[in-house]
Design a protein around this motif. Structure first.
Motif, PDB file in Angstrom:
ATOM      1  N   VAL A  28       0.780  -1.236   0.011  1.00  0.00           N
ATOM      2  CA  VAL A  28       0.091  -0.187   0.048  1.00  0.00           C
ATOM      3  C   VAL A  28       1.033   1.305  -0.023  1.00  0.00           C
ATOM      4  O   VAL A  28       1.707   1.532   0.960  1.00  0.00           O
ATOM      5  N   PRO A  29       0.844   1.876  -1.144  1.00  0.00           N
ATOM      6  CA  PRO A  29       1.894   3.241  -1.213  1.00  0.00           C
ATOM      7  C   PRO A  29       1.212   4.203  -0.167  1.00  0.00           C
ATOM      8  O   PRO A  29      -0.023   4.319   0.128  1.00  0.00           O
ATOM      9  N   ALA A  55      -3.770  -2.121   4.366  1.00  0.00           N
ATOM     10  CA  ALA A  55      -3.039  -3.362   4.095  1.00  0.00           C
ATOM     11  C   ALA A  55      -3.791  -4.911   4.528  1.00  0.00           C
ATOM     12  O   ALA A  55      -4.139  -5.657   3.673  1.00  0.00           O
ATOM     13  N   SER A  56      -4.110  -4.678   5.724  1.00  0.00           N
ATOM     14  CA  SER A  56      -4.809  -5.627   6.319  1.00  0.00           C
ATOM     15  C   SER A  56      -6.132  -5.996   5.835  1.00  0.00           C
ATOM     16  O   SER A  56      -6.676  -7.167   5.507  1.00  0.00           O
ATOM     17  N   SER A  57      -7.077  -4.708   5.522  1.00  0.00           N
ATOM     18  CA  SER A  57      -8.142  -4.853   4.783  1.00  0.00           C
ATOM     19  C   SER A  57      -8.068  -5.360   3.305  1.00  0.00           C
ATOM     20  O   SER A  57      -8.919  -6.145   2.849  1.00  0.00           O
ATOM     21  N   LEU A  92       1.410  -9.058   6.005  1.00  0.00           N
ATOM     22  CA  LEU A  92       2.206  -9.215   6.889  1.00  0.00           C
ATOM     23  C   LEU A  92       2.263  -8.244   7.961  1.00  0.00           C
ATOM     24  O   LEU A  92       2.094  -6.972   8.012  1.00  0.00           O
ATOM     25  N   PRO A  93       2.078  -8.849   9.328  1.00  0.00           N
ATOM     26  CA  PRO A  93       1.878  -7.802  10.500  1.00  0.00           C
ATOM     27  C   PRO A  93       2.632  -6.614  10.648  1.00  0.00           C
ATOM     28  O   PRO A  93       4.077  -6.671  10.450  1.00  0.00           O
ATOM     29  N   SER A  94       2.167  -5.446  11.007  1.00  0.00           N
ATOM     30  CA  SER A  94       2.838  -4.245  11.196  1.00  0.00           C
ATOM     31  C   SER A  94       3.625  -3.852   9.889  1.00  0.00           C
ATOM     32  O   SER A  94       4.374  -3.001  10.172  1.00  0.00           O
ATOM     33  N   THR A  95       3.114  -4.064   8.751  1.00  0.00           N
ATOM     34  CA  THR A  95       3.633  -3.710   7.665  1.00  0.00           C
ATOM     35  C   THR A  95       2.441  -3.283   6.831  1.00  0.00           C
ATOM     36  O   THR A  95       1.356  -3.414   6.938  1.00  0.00           O
ATOM     37  N   ARG A  96       2.796  -2.570   5.446  1.00  0.00           N
ATOM     38  CA  ARG A  96       2.073  -2.183   4.481  1.00  0.00           C
ATOM     39  C   ARG A  96       2.087  -3.131   3.318  1.00  0.00           C
ATOM     40  O   ARG A  96       1.581  -3.048   2.295  1.00  0.00           O
TER      41      ARG A  96
END
Length: 180
Positions: A28-29, A55-57, A92-96
Protein backbone atom coordinates in the motif's frame (compact mmCIF):
# COMPACT_ATOMS: atom_id res chain seq x y z
CA UNK A 1 -7.28 -57.60 -4.18
CA UNK A 2 -7.71 -56.50 -7.78
CA UNK A 3 -10.66 -54.24 -6.88
CA UNK A 4 -8.55 -52.40 -4.29
CA UNK A 5 -5.78 -51.78 -6.80
CA UNK A 6 -8.22 -50.58 -9.48
CA UNK A 7 -10.06 -48.30 -7.04
CA UNK A 8 -6.83 -46.72 -5.86
CA UNK A 9 -5.66 -46.26 -9.42
CA UNK A 10 -8.87 -44.47 -10.42
CA UNK A 11 -8.74 -42.26 -7.31
CA UNK A 12 -5.09 -41.45 -7.90
CA UNK A 13 -5.75 -40.35 -11.48
CA UNK A 14 -8.39 -37.88 -10.30
CA UNK A 15 -5.92 -36.12 -8.02
CA UNK A 16 -3.41 -33.62 -9.43
CA UNK A 17 0.14 -34.87 -9.02
CA UNK A 18 2.05 -31.72 -9.86
CA UNK A 19 1.16 -28.14 -9.09
CA UNK A 20 2.84 -24.85 -9.88
CA UNK A 21 3.00 -21.79 -7.67
CA UNK A 22 4.42 -18.30 -7.55
CA UNK A 23 4.46 -15.57 -4.95
CA UNK A 24 4.64 -11.78 -5.06
CA UNK A 25 4.46 -8.98 -2.56
CA UNK A 26 2.12 -6.03 -2.87
CA UNK A 27 2.39 -2.77 -0.96
CA UNK A 28 0.00 0.00 0.00
CA UNK A 29 1.83 3.14 -1.15
CA UNK A 30 1.92 6.27 0.98
CA UNK A 31 0.52 9.62 -0.16
CA UNK A 32 1.99 13.04 0.51
CA UNK A 33 2.45 13.59 4.23
CA UNK A 34 2.87 17.36 4.01
CA UNK A 35 -0.32 19.45 3.87
CA UNK A 36 -2.49 17.53 1.45
CA UNK A 37 -5.20 19.89 0.16
CA UNK A 38 -8.72 18.94 1.24
CA UNK A 39 -9.86 18.93 -2.40
CA UNK A 40 -7.29 16.29 -3.32
CA UNK A 41 -8.77 13.17 -4.94
CA UNK A 42 -5.95 10.95 -3.67
CA UNK A 43 -7.12 7.91 -1.74
CA UNK A 44 -3.61 7.03 -0.60
CA UNK A 45 -3.05 6.99 3.14
CA UNK A 46 -0.73 9.65 4.54
CA UNK A 47 -0.01 7.94 7.88
CA UNK A 48 1.84 4.63 8.30
CA UNK A 49 -0.82 3.32 10.70
CA UNK A 50 -3.55 3.97 8.12
CA UNK A 51 -1.53 2.23 5.39
CA UNK A 52 -1.00 -0.79 7.65
CA UNK A 53 -4.73 -0.99 8.38
CA UNK A 54 -5.54 -0.72 4.67
CA UNK A 55 -3.09 -3.53 3.88
CA UNK A 56 -4.87 -5.74 6.39
CA UNK A 57 -8.23 -4.95 4.78
CA UNK A 58 -6.93 -5.33 1.24
CA UNK A 59 -5.62 -8.84 2.00
CA UNK A 60 -9.17 -9.84 2.93
CA UNK A 61 -10.61 -8.13 -0.16
CA UNK A 62 -8.11 -9.89 -2.45
CA UNK A 63 -9.18 -13.33 -1.29
CA UNK A 64 -12.91 -12.73 -0.92
CA UNK A 65 -14.21 -9.94 -3.21
CA UNK A 66 -16.56 -11.62 -5.69
CA UNK A 67 -15.98 -9.11 -8.50
CA UNK A 68 -12.22 -9.41 -8.26
CA UNK A 69 -12.30 -13.23 -8.05
CA UNK A 70 -14.65 -13.31 -11.05
CA UNK A 71 -12.33 -11.12 -13.15
CA UNK A 72 -9.32 -13.26 -12.22
CA UNK A 73 -11.25 -16.44 -13.05
CA UNK A 74 -12.20 -15.06 -16.45
CA UNK A 75 -8.62 -13.99 -17.21
CA UNK A 76 -7.21 -17.42 -16.29
CA UNK A 77 -10.05 -19.56 -17.72
CA UNK A 78 -10.58 -21.09 -14.28
CA UNK A 79 -13.72 -21.30 -12.20
CA UNK A 80 -14.16 -18.88 -9.32
CA UNK A 81 -13.80 -21.85 -6.94
CA UNK A 82 -10.43 -22.76 -8.48
CA UNK A 83 -9.22 -19.16 -8.13
CA UNK A 84 -10.36 -19.03 -4.49
CA UNK A 85 -8.67 -22.37 -3.78
CA UNK A 86 -5.40 -21.36 -5.44
CA UNK A 87 -5.18 -17.81 -4.07
CA UNK A 88 -3.56 -16.90 -0.78
CA UNK A 89 -3.27 -13.27 0.34
CA UNK A 90 -1.64 -12.67 3.70
CA UNK A 91 -1.02 -9.33 5.36
CA UNK A 92 2.41 -9.23 6.94
CA UNK A 93 1.77 -7.88 10.45
CA UNK A 94 2.79 -4.30 11.24
CA UNK A 95 3.63 -3.57 7.59
CA UNK A 96 2.00 -2.18 4.47
CA UNK A 97 2.81 -5.42 2.65
CA UNK A 98 0.58 -8.27 1.45
CA UNK A 99 2.10 -11.55 0.29
CA UNK A 100 0.08 -13.06 -2.55
CA UNK A 101 0.61 -16.59 -3.81
CA UNK A 102 -1.25 -18.61 -6.38
CA UNK A 103 -1.24 -22.37 -7.05
CA UNK A 104 -2.56 -24.04 -10.21
CA UNK A 105 -2.06 -27.22 -12.21
CA UNK A 106 0.09 -25.55 -14.88
CA UNK A 107 2.68 -22.79 -14.91
CA UNK A 108 0.96 -20.77 -17.66
CA UNK A 109 -2.15 -20.37 -15.50
CA UNK A 110 -0.05 -19.10 -12.60
CA UNK A 111 1.65 -16.55 -14.87
CA UNK A 112 -1.74 -15.50 -16.31
CA UNK A 113 -3.09 -15.00 -12.80
CA UNK A 114 -0.37 -12.52 -11.85
CA UNK A 115 -0.63 -10.69 -15.18
CA UNK A 116 -4.38 -10.36 -14.67
CA UNK A 117 -3.92 -9.20 -11.07
CA UNK A 118 -1.44 -6.54 -12.17
CA UNK A 119 -3.88 -5.26 -14.80
CA UNK A 120 -6.84 -5.30 -12.41
CA UNK A 121 -5.01 -3.39 -9.69
CA UNK A 122 -4.30 -0.61 -12.21
CA UNK A 123 -7.98 -0.25 -13.16
CA UNK A 124 -9.72 -0.55 -9.77
CA UNK A 125 -11.26 -4.04 -9.82
CA UNK A 126 -13.48 -3.41 -6.83
CA UNK A 127 -15.15 -0.41 -5.22
CA UNK A 128 -13.30 -1.43 -2.05
CA UNK A 129 -9.90 -1.29 -3.74
CA UNK A 130 -9.29 2.05 -5.49
CA UNK A 131 -6.93 2.17 -8.44
CA UNK A 132 -3.31 2.66 -7.40
CA UNK A 133 -3.88 1.81 -3.73
CA UNK A 134 -2.07 -1.51 -4.09
CA UNK A 135 1.09 -1.97 -6.14
CA UNK A 136 3.57 -4.76 -6.78
CA UNK A 137 6.57 -4.50 -4.48
CA UNK A 138 8.14 -7.68 -5.90
CA UNK A 139 7.27 -9.48 -9.12
CA UNK A 140 6.13 -13.11 -8.88
CA UNK A 141 9.00 -14.64 -10.84
CA UNK A 142 8.87 -18.04 -12.52
CA UNK A 143 6.29 -20.50 -11.20
CA UNK A 144 7.87 -23.41 -9.37
CA UNK A 145 6.69 -27.00 -9.62
CA UNK A 146 5.72 -29.08 -6.62
CA UNK A 147 5.19 -32.81 -6.86
CA UNK A 148 2.48 -34.07 -4.60
CA UNK A 149 2.49 -37.31 -2.65
CA UNK A 150 -0.87 -37.93 -4.32
CA UNK A 151 1.05 -39.44 -7.23
CA UNK A 152 1.81 -42.36 -4.95
CA UNK A 153 -1.89 -43.05 -4.29
CA UNK A 154 -2.31 -45.68 -7.03
CA UNK A 155 0.74 -47.59 -5.82
CA UNK A 156 -0.25 -47.36 -2.18
CA UNK A 157 -3.77 -48.55 -3.05
CA UNK A 158 -2.41 -51.43 -5.09
CA UNK A 159 -0.11 -52.47 -2.24
CA UNK A 160 -2.92 -52.21 0.31
CA UNK A 161 -5.26 -54.18 -1.95
CA UNK A 162 -2.62 -56.86 -2.47
CA UNK A 163 -1.90 -57.19 1.26
CA UNK A 164 -5.59 -57.34 2.17
CA UNK A 165 -6.26 -59.89 -0.58
CA UNK A 166 -3.31 -62.01 0.54
CA UNK A 167 -4.46 -61.84 4.18
CA UNK A 168 -7.97 -62.88 3.14
CA UNK A 169 -6.64 -65.76 1.01
CA UNK A 170 -4.41 -67.00 3.87
CA UNK A 171 -7.28 -66.74 6.31
CA UNK A 172 -9.57 -68.77 4.04
CA UNK A 173 -6.85 -71.38 3.46
CA UNK A 174 -6.27 -71.72 7.18
CA UNK A 175 -9.96 -72.10 7.95
CA UNK A 176 -10.22 -74.94 5.41
CA UNK A 177 -7.18 -76.71 6.86
CA UNK A 178 -8.53 -76.82 10.42
CA UNK A 179 -11.85 -78.49 9.56
CA UNK A 180 -12.14 -82.22 10.46
Amino acid sequence: MVAGAIGAGVAGQALPGRTYSAEAELIVPMGQTDAVPAASSSTLPTEPYDATQLASSYAIILRSEAELIGELAEATSLSTAQVRDGLTATHLPSTRIIRVSFVAEDSDTVAQFFEALDGLLAESPSPHLPSGNLQFLSEPGQPTATTSMKMLAPWAGAAAGFILGLALALSLARSRDTRP
